[in-house]
Design an enzyme around this catalytic site. Structure first.
Site, PDB file in Angstrom:
ATOM      1  N   HIS A  20       0.841  -1.235  -0.106  1.00 34.24           N
ATOM      2  CA  HIS A  20       0.009   0.043  -0.079  1.00 34.24           C
ATOM      3  C   HIS A  20       0.806   1.201  -0.175  1.00 34.24           C
ATOM      4  O   HIS A  20       0.505   2.188  -0.892  1.00 34.24           O
ATOM      5  CB  HIS A  20      -0.864   0.061   1.180  1.00 34.24           C
ATOM      6  CG  HIS A  20      -1.799   1.107   1.440  1.00 34.24           C
ATOM      7  ND1 HIS A  20      -3.025   1.080   0.629  1.00 34.24           N
ATOM      8  CD2 HIS A  20      -1.729   2.532   1.881  1.00 34.24           C
ATOM      9  CE1 HIS A  20      -4.021   2.297   0.882  1.00 34.24           C
ATOM     10  NE2 HIS A  20      -2.887   3.088   1.641  1.00 34.24           N
ATOM     11  N   GLU A  21       1.635   1.304   0.967  1.00 38.54           N
ATOM     12  CA  GLU A  21       2.559   2.472   0.996  1.00 38.54           C
ATOM     13  C   GLU A  21       3.482   2.725  -0.258  1.00 38.54           C
ATOM     14  O   GLU A  21       3.898   3.679  -0.574  1.00 38.54           O
ATOM     15  CB  GLU A  21       3.304   2.431   2.227  1.00 38.54           C
ATOM     16  CG  GLU A  21       2.539   2.489   3.559  1.00 38.54           C
ATOM     17  CD  GLU A  21       1.650   3.536   3.529  1.00 38.54           C
ATOM     18  OE1 GLU A  21       1.797   4.790   3.085  1.00 38.54           O
ATOM     19  OE2 GLU A  21       0.821   3.357   4.121  1.00 38.54           O
ATOM     20  N   HIS A  24       1.788   4.887  -2.824  1.00 44.90           N
ATOM     21  CA  HIS A  24       2.011   6.077  -2.519  1.00 44.90           C
ATOM     22  C   HIS A  24       3.382   6.704  -3.026  1.00 44.90           C
ATOM     23  O   HIS A  24       3.714   7.700  -3.601  1.00 44.90           O
ATOM     24  CB  HIS A  24       1.776   6.599  -1.208  1.00 44.90           C
ATOM     25  CG  HIS A  24       0.286   6.230  -0.866  1.00 44.90           C
ATOM     26  ND1 HIS A  24      -0.856   6.839  -1.278  1.00 44.90           N
ATOM     27  CD2 HIS A  24      -0.252   5.620   0.457  1.00 44.90           C
ATOM     28  CE1 HIS A  24      -1.823   6.305  -0.633  1.00 44.90           C
ATOM     29  NE2 HIS A  24      -1.594   5.748   0.172  1.00 44.90           N
TER      30      HIS A  24
END
Length: 355
Positions: A20-21, A24
């Site tokens: 997920h990170e 980003h």
């Protein structure tokens, strides 16, 4: 068993938070935005190391993670030459791209994991009939136990799921089944009937059925890479729809909020799947990744969906949402998130001591 649960949930949450990170992080880098910190976990730093301008950190609370972007807080002391690399100086389209990349990577991860599983091979039920119900359309048509249905309306099938789909999608019209029985090939006409029964959420729904059940016979289905990727997309989409419908059903009161689970339930399920083997564990991880993607897209401030809501408003109105309103929304969102976490922990504890 406790040790397996703990290790399994650390692996699941660690990988999914990282994915997920990473979304980003990579999109921010792609857009030329400075990344000051990449943290797995929240709270006090356990260990960290800086490469270039980014500090990579492992933190104490493993229930999430974050990427801190240059100028994101609005209070960073930014050198004039770095102004163009500040997150807040980016056009709203890039802000949306960076925010949505986290959930998007969770969905992409699920697609790839499902594709790998389909490439290796999954156990599926064959189209052999295991039972014929009394007073059913199948019994009246002449179907028998151990019949193998090899085609529907001339279209070849091999798996029970294919047969089930054809029956449910029939609309009640008569189907011509090609059946293998003790070395003979037969053509049997059967008309599905509309039958009421519970769906996965316990609601009464009508569906077309002919009154047969599957046998225990299974085969390993393997797909080529392209077909596996397509199947991975389909599986991810099916799970995404199911989870979204589940969220709506909770809001409508069809599903009790007490069915929600937190990290303890995830740990128990992860341990169970790990004991079953690597493929069930990977499948479970893909499903949790989809859950994480959907959860983060909910329009709750402090989640990615809350940020997206603000940026979509900015995109439509042409101006940023008032800072004071954003701060209030973030506080409310954080409060809601804490309440939700406490609630699912409570559910987990009740579930354990209630068993």
């Amino acid at each position: 068993m406790l040790g397996i649960n703990i290790v399994s949930v650390i692996i699941v949450l660690g990988i999914l938070i990282f994915v997920h990170e990473l979304g980003h992080f990579l999109v921010a880098k792609l857009f030329g935005v400075g990344v000051m910190k990449f943290s797995l976990g929240f709270g006090p730093k356990i260990v960290g190391r800086k490469f270039g301008e980014t500090e990579y950190v492992l933190s104490a609370v493993p229930l999430g993670g974050y990427v801190r972007l240059l100028g994101e807080a609005g209070t960073d002391d930014i050198a004039p030459e770095d102004e163009k690399r500040s997150f807040l100086k980016q056009p709203v389209s890039k802000k949306i791209g960076i925010v949505i990349a986290g959930p998007l990577f969770n969905f992409l991860f699920a697609i790839l994991v499902f594709a790998l599983i389909f490439s290796v091979g999954v156990s599926v039920l064959t189209s052999r009939v295991g039972e014929v119900l009394e007073e059913s359309a199948a019994l009246e048509a002449g179907l028998e136990k151990d019949d193998v249905i090899i085609a529907v309306d001339g279209e070849r099938i091999s798996y029970w799921s294919q047969l089930s789909d054809r029956i449910h999608e029939s609309g009640g019209r008569t189907l011509i089944l090609t059946v293998e029985r003790q070395g003979r090939t037969l053509q049997i006409a059967v008309q599905p009937r509309l039958v009421a029964g519970p769906n996965i959420f316990g609601e009464a729904v009508d569906s077309y059925q002919i009154g047969i059940g599957a046998s225990d016979e299974t085969v390993i289905e393997r797909r080529n890479p392209l077909s596996a990727l397509v199947a991975g997309v389909g599986q991810t989409w099916s799970w995404t729809k199911l989870i979204c419908v589940g969220v709506v059903k909770i809001i409508e009161g069809v599903i009790s909020p007490r069915e929600l689970g937190g990290p303890i339930l995830i740990a128990q399920m992860a341990g169970t799947q790990a004991k079953r083997g690597i493929l069930p564990f990977m499948y479970f991880m893909a499903v949790i990744s989809i859950n994480l993607g959907v959860l983060n897209l909910l329009p709750i401030p402090v989640l990615d969906g809350g940020h997206l809501l603000f940026y979509c408003i900015e995109l439509v109105t042409g101006r940023e949402v008032n800072v004071r309103w954003r701060e209030i929304a973030q506080q409310v969102g954080f409060f809601i998130l804490i309440l939700l976490m406490l609630f699912v922990f409570y559910n987990d504890i009740v579930r354990i001591f209630g068993d």
